[in-house]
Enzyme design. Structure first.
Site, PDB file in Angstrom:
ATOM      1  N   LYS A 155      51.068  93.483  10.853  1.00 27.14           N
ATOM      2  CA  LYS A 155      52.667  93.861  10.591  1.00 27.14           C
ATOM      3  C   LYS A 155      53.010  93.910   9.010  1.00 27.14           C
ATOM      4  CE  LYS A 155      56.278  91.237  10.314  1.00 27.14           C
ATOM      5  NZ  LYS A 155      57.079  92.042   9.586  1.00 27.14           N
ATOM      6  N   GLY A 208      52.962  84.704   3.064  1.00 28.00           N
ATOM      7  CA  GLY A 208      54.384  84.923   2.787  1.00 28.00           C
ATOM      8  C   GLY A 208      54.829  83.333   2.426  1.00 28.00           C
ATOM      9  N   SER A 209      56.129  83.193   2.746  1.00 26.44           N
ATOM     10  CA  SER A 209      56.617  82.077   2.193  1.00 26.44           C
ATOM     11  C   SER A 209      56.084  80.658   2.937  1.00 26.44           C
ATOM     12  CB  SER A 209      58.388  82.044   2.529  1.00 26.44           C
ATOM     13  OG  SER A 209      58.503  81.977   3.925  1.00 26.44           O
ATOM     14  N   THR A 210      56.279  79.683   2.274  1.00 24.26           N
ATOM     15  CA  THR A 210      55.815  78.277   2.699  1.00 24.26           C
ATOM     16  C   THR A 210      56.629  77.960   3.938  1.00 24.26           C
ATOM     17  OG1 THR A 210      54.819  77.852   0.695  1.00 24.26           O
ATOM     18  CG2 THR A 210      55.183  75.890   2.256  1.00 24.26           C
ATOM     19  N   VAL A 212      57.960  79.975   6.195  1.00 19.58           N
ATOM     20  CA  VAL A 212      57.726  80.526   7.434  1.00 19.58           C
ATOM     21  C   VAL A 212      56.310  80.376   7.881  1.00 19.58           C
ATOM     22  CG1 VAL A 212      57.379  82.991   8.341  1.00 19.58           C
ATOM     23  CG2 VAL A 212      59.407  82.575   6.937  1.00 19.58           C
ATOM     24  N   GLY A 213      55.368  79.910   6.931  1.00 20.20           N
ATOM     25  CA  GLY A 213      54.032  79.595   7.270  1.00 20.20           C
ATOM     26  C   GLY A 213      54.019  78.315   7.867  1.00 20.20           C
ATOM     27  N   GLU A 230      48.422  82.259   3.338  1.00 20.77           N
ATOM     28  CA  GLU A 230      48.562  82.291   1.918  1.00 20.77           C
ATOM     29  C   GLU A 230      50.082  82.230   1.431  1.00 20.77           C
ATOM     30  OE1 GLU A 230      46.113  82.159  -0.146  1.00 20.77           O
ATOM     31  OE2 GLU A 230      44.358  83.483   0.817  1.00 20.77           O
ATOM     32  N   CYS A 264      52.922  85.522  -6.202  1.00 15.86           N
ATOM     33  CA  CYS A 264      52.725  84.103  -5.817  1.00 15.86           C
ATOM     34  C   CYS A 264      51.801  83.424  -6.815  1.00 15.86           C
ATOM     35  CB  CYS A 264      51.646  84.058  -4.595  1.00 15.86           C
ATOM     36  SG  CYS A 264      50.461  85.177  -4.430  1.00 15.86           S
ATOM     37  N   GLU A 356      59.908  77.797  -6.332  1.00 14.71           N
ATOM     38  CA  GLU A 356      59.614  79.293  -6.568  1.00 14.71           C
ATOM     39  C   GLU A 356      60.731  80.280  -6.514  1.00 14.71           C
ATOM     40  OE1 GLU A 356      57.581  81.276  -3.448  1.00 14.71           O
ATOM     41  OE2 GLU A 356      55.989  82.043  -4.724  1.00 14.71           O
TER      42      GLU A 356
HETATM   43  P1  NAD Z   1      58.395  86.073   4.266  1.00 13.90           P
HETATM   44  O1  NAD Z   1      57.603  84.421   4.608  1.00 13.90           O
HETATM   45  O2  NAD Z   1      59.831  85.881   4.338  1.00 13.90           O
HETATM   46  O3  NAD Z   1      57.650  87.036   5.257  1.00 13.90           O
HETATM   47  C1  NAD Z   1      56.600  87.140   5.033  1.00 13.90           C
HETATM   48  C2  NAD Z   1      55.991  88.195   6.273  1.00 13.90           C
HETATM   49  O4  NAD Z   1      56.368  87.026   7.501  1.00 13.90           O
HETATM   50  C3  NAD Z   1      57.032  89.257   6.756  1.00 13.90           C
HETATM   51  O5  NAD Z   1      56.079  90.079   7.361  1.00 13.90           O
HETATM   52  C4  NAD Z   1      58.113  88.783   7.848  1.00 13.90           C
HETATM   53  O6  NAD Z   1      58.488  89.697   8.463  1.00 13.90           O
HETATM   54  C5  NAD Z   1      57.005  87.946   8.607  1.00 13.90           C
HETATM   55  N1  NAD Z   1      57.864  86.618   9.353  1.00 13.90           N
HETATM   56  C6  NAD Z   1      59.275  86.373   9.017  1.00 13.90           C
HETATM   57  N2  NAD Z   1      59.542  85.314   9.894  1.00 13.90           N
HETATM   58  C7  NAD Z   1      58.463  85.289  10.753  1.00 13.90           C
HETATM   59  C8  NAD Z   1      58.003  84.494  11.940  1.00 13.90           C
HETATM   60  N3  NAD Z   1      59.068  83.784  12.539  1.00 13.90           N
HETATM   61  N4  NAD Z   1      56.862  84.463  12.348  1.00 13.90           N
HETATM   62  C9  NAD Z   1      56.080  85.571  11.967  1.00 13.90           C
HETATM   63  N5  NAD Z   1      56.331  86.210  10.972  1.00 13.90           N
HETATM   64  C10 NAD Z   1      57.389  86.095  10.229  1.00 13.90           C
HETATM   65  O7  NAD Z   1      58.230  86.006   2.979  1.00 13.90           O
HETATM   66  P2  NAD Z   1      58.349  87.422   1.903  1.00 13.90           P
HETATM   67  O8  NAD Z   1      59.608  87.115   1.465  1.00 13.90           O
HETATM   68  O9  NAD Z   1      58.060  88.564   2.279  1.00 13.90           O
HETATM   69  O10 NAD Z   1      57.051  87.013   0.740  1.00 13.90           O
HETATM   70  C11 NAD Z   1      57.295  86.209  -0.288  1.00 13.90           C
HETATM   71  C12 NAD Z   1      56.495  84.979  -0.299  1.00 13.90           C
HETATM   72  O11 NAD Z   1      55.181  85.434   0.154  1.00 13.90           O
HETATM   73  C13 NAD Z   1      56.512  84.141  -1.441  1.00 13.90           C
HETATM   74  O12 NAD Z   1      56.595  82.816  -1.192  1.00 13.90           O
HETATM   75  C14 NAD Z   1      55.092  84.180  -1.883  1.00 13.90           C
HETATM   76  O13 NAD Z   1      54.772  83.331  -2.723  1.00 13.90           O
HETATM   77  C15 NAD Z   1      54.289  84.441  -0.975  1.00 13.90           C
HETATM   78  N6  NAD Z   1      53.049  85.118  -1.252  1.00 13.90           N
HETATM   79  C16 NAD Z   1      51.932  84.463  -1.046  1.00 13.90           C
HETATM   80  C17 NAD Z   1      50.739  85.094  -1.368  1.00 13.90           C
HETATM   81  C18 NAD Z   1      49.616  84.238  -1.553  1.00 13.90           C
HETATM   82  O14 NAD Z   1      48.307  84.908  -1.491  1.00 13.90           O
HETATM   83  N7  NAD Z   1      49.431  83.113  -1.476  1.00 13.90           N
HETATM   84  C19 NAD Z   1      50.670  86.305  -1.907  1.00 13.90           C
HETATM   85  C20 NAD Z   1      51.964  86.981  -1.828  1.00 13.90           C
HETATM   86  C21 NAD Z   1      53.056  86.604  -1.477  1.00 13.90           C
END
Ligand code: NAD
Length: 453
Positions: A155, A208-210, A212-213, A230, A264, A356
């Protein structure tokens, strides 16, 4: 029912494309297709799987300019960066094409027979990608997951689906069988959640973000589902008085403002030893003012726009009321522009210094000695990357071993190489991607004992 979303060019705010968003039923069908494809893909001979991955890498390599231009338009990445990113997908696929034939088990001496281990593929892997590096982050999961014999549903982020969709087309052209790699654009709350809740998806790779993670991790716990996370970072660059200050200052904009700071690994905090603060800032100011911010398609551009209007507002909120040291420039008019900004942190608790921001905003704070530098560097919930600038090798290693982060660089800001492990300590993540061991997290280890009588 299918919804659609309009994908924008963040440099012009023009609509680039309209993309269909999958609903839960469509997501389920993709997952079932991936499960069916798994039964064939897992049995493809290792050498043939390797050959197909090599062909996929070659297909990416026939299309790098098109992929790069798509990312310039969809994500606002500077063209030089976008070319690197397409090349990174190719390189990752080539690297893991070498893996199927080297995914070795062990034979372990035991009484009464022979014990051996096998790496079994997991099944369907659900990959959830953010908008900041759509191509590389997709490639880091696809390469090792397919090499280990799994199938993938991926996705992309709602804002940036175009390059992932193109990669799926290239995979098919290269002969990767139908259903082995499917890209499913959709909302996180719909498609992403379904990857978490559907029992046939055996592992989730979430970047993605911590925030949502954490939610994804809670959901995976219900099924004890395998998970790689990540997440975010608030990385420190530590500049000691004995460093080559010219080099440290010259490297700072690339470390902090690359991809408009939407990285990130961005070194968004600089800790400077107190005795050299003034000199370091004198050296930094002209290089920050020199960062070329503008049309990401121009060869000379170093930094493009932020990804969206909402994100720009969030970044701007961190600068309001903060003590600005100096700023670079940015275009005016259409596009989500934000000038590179350097802040004086008032202390380690300053919000802009701790959280962040994910934009081109850098906070500077001083320290007295090594211990204090490490303590400040570790003073956030994160632990992804960081840099140490010094001419003293012993200090470089002491501090690198002392800071709690997954990827540290000495006299450099480079964090990512496909051949070395990448990932975070603490709330920056769980597990590692890339490097020689990546297939371990895409397979289960099985022990078989054969009695010899
Ligand atoms: P985000 O967490 O908003 O979204 C990331 C992904 O998760 C998107 O595809 C989104 O549609 C999906 N998502 C959202 N809600 C969800 C849910 N409830 N269940 C499952 N999936 C869901 O993050 P973002 O704003 O797209 O990206 C920025 C963040 O990503 C920053 O915090 C950045 O540090 C982090 N990031 C980390 C790394 C790493 O390798 N550590 C790399 C790149 C980005």
């Amino acid at each position: 029912m299918t919804n659609h979303t309009q994908v924008l060019n963040p440099a012009t705010e023009e609509v680039l494309a309209t993309v269909a968003l999958a609903d839960v039923e469509q997501t389920d069908r993709h997952i079932e297709t991936a499960a069916a494809a798994f039964q064939t893909w897992r049995r493809v001979d290792p050498a043939d799987r390797a050959r197909l991955l090599r062909r996929f890498a070659t297909a990416v390599d026939t299309d790098p300019e098109h992929l790069a231009q798509l990312e310039v338009r969809n994500a606002g990445h500077a063209i030089g960066n976008a070319r690197w990113e397409a090349g990174n997908v190719r390189d990752v696929l080539h690297y893991y094409a070498g893996a199927p034939e080297r995914h070795l088990g062990q034979q372990i001496p035991v009484a009464g027979g022979v014990a051996m281990t096998f790496h079994e593929p997991l099944g369907v892997i659900g990959v959830i990608v953010p908008w900041n590096f759509p191509m590389p982050i997709a490639g880091w999961a696809i390469g090792p997951a397919l090499a280990a014999g799994n199938t993938v549903v991926l996705k992309p982020a709602e804002l940036t689906p175009l390059t992932a969709l193109r990669l799926a087309e290239l995979a098919l052209q290269a002969g990767i069988p139908e259903g082995v790699l499917q890209v499913v654009p959709g909302k996180g709350s719909v498609v992403g959640e379904r990857f978490v809740t559907h029992p046939t998806v055996r592992k989730v790779v979430f970047t993605g973000s911590t925030e949502v993670g954490r939610r994804v991790m809670r959901g995976c716990a219900d099924q004890v589902k395998r998970l790689t996370l990540e997440l975010g970072g608030k990385n420190a660059s530590i500049v000691f008085a004995d460093a080559d200050l010219d080099e440290a200052a010259a490297a700072t904009p690339a470390g902090a403002f690359d991809n408009a700071g939407q990285d990130c690994c961005a070194r968004s905090r600089v800790l400077v030893q107190r005795s050299v603060l003034e000199r370091y800032l004198e050296l930094l100011e002209p290089v920050v003012r020199d960062v070329t911010v503008g049309d990401p398609g121009h060869e000379a551009t170093a930094m493009g726009p932020l990804i969206s209007a909402a994100h720009r507002d969030g970044v701007a909120a961190y600068v309001e009321g903060a003590e600005v040291a100096f700023r670079g420039s940015a275009p005016e008019g259409a596009g989500f522009w934000f000038a590179p900004t350097v802040l004086h942190a008032r202390g380690a608790d300053d919000r802009a210094f701790r959280e962040e921001i994910f934009g081109p905003v850098l906070s500077v704070l001083t320290f007295e000695d090594e211990d204090e530098a490490v303590r400040i560097a570790d003073g956030t919930a994160y632990g992804l990357s960081g840099s140490i600038w010094t001419r003293d090798v012993g200090r470089a290693l002491r501090v690198a071993r002392g800071v709690e982060a997954g990827n540290l660089s000495v006299n450099s800001h480079a964090s990512v190489r496909y051949s070395t492990p990448f990932g975070g300590f603490r709330q920056s993540g769980l597990g590692r991607e890339l490097g020689p061991d990546a297939l371990q997290s895409f397979s289960e280890l099985k022990t078989v004992f054969v009695a010899t009588g």
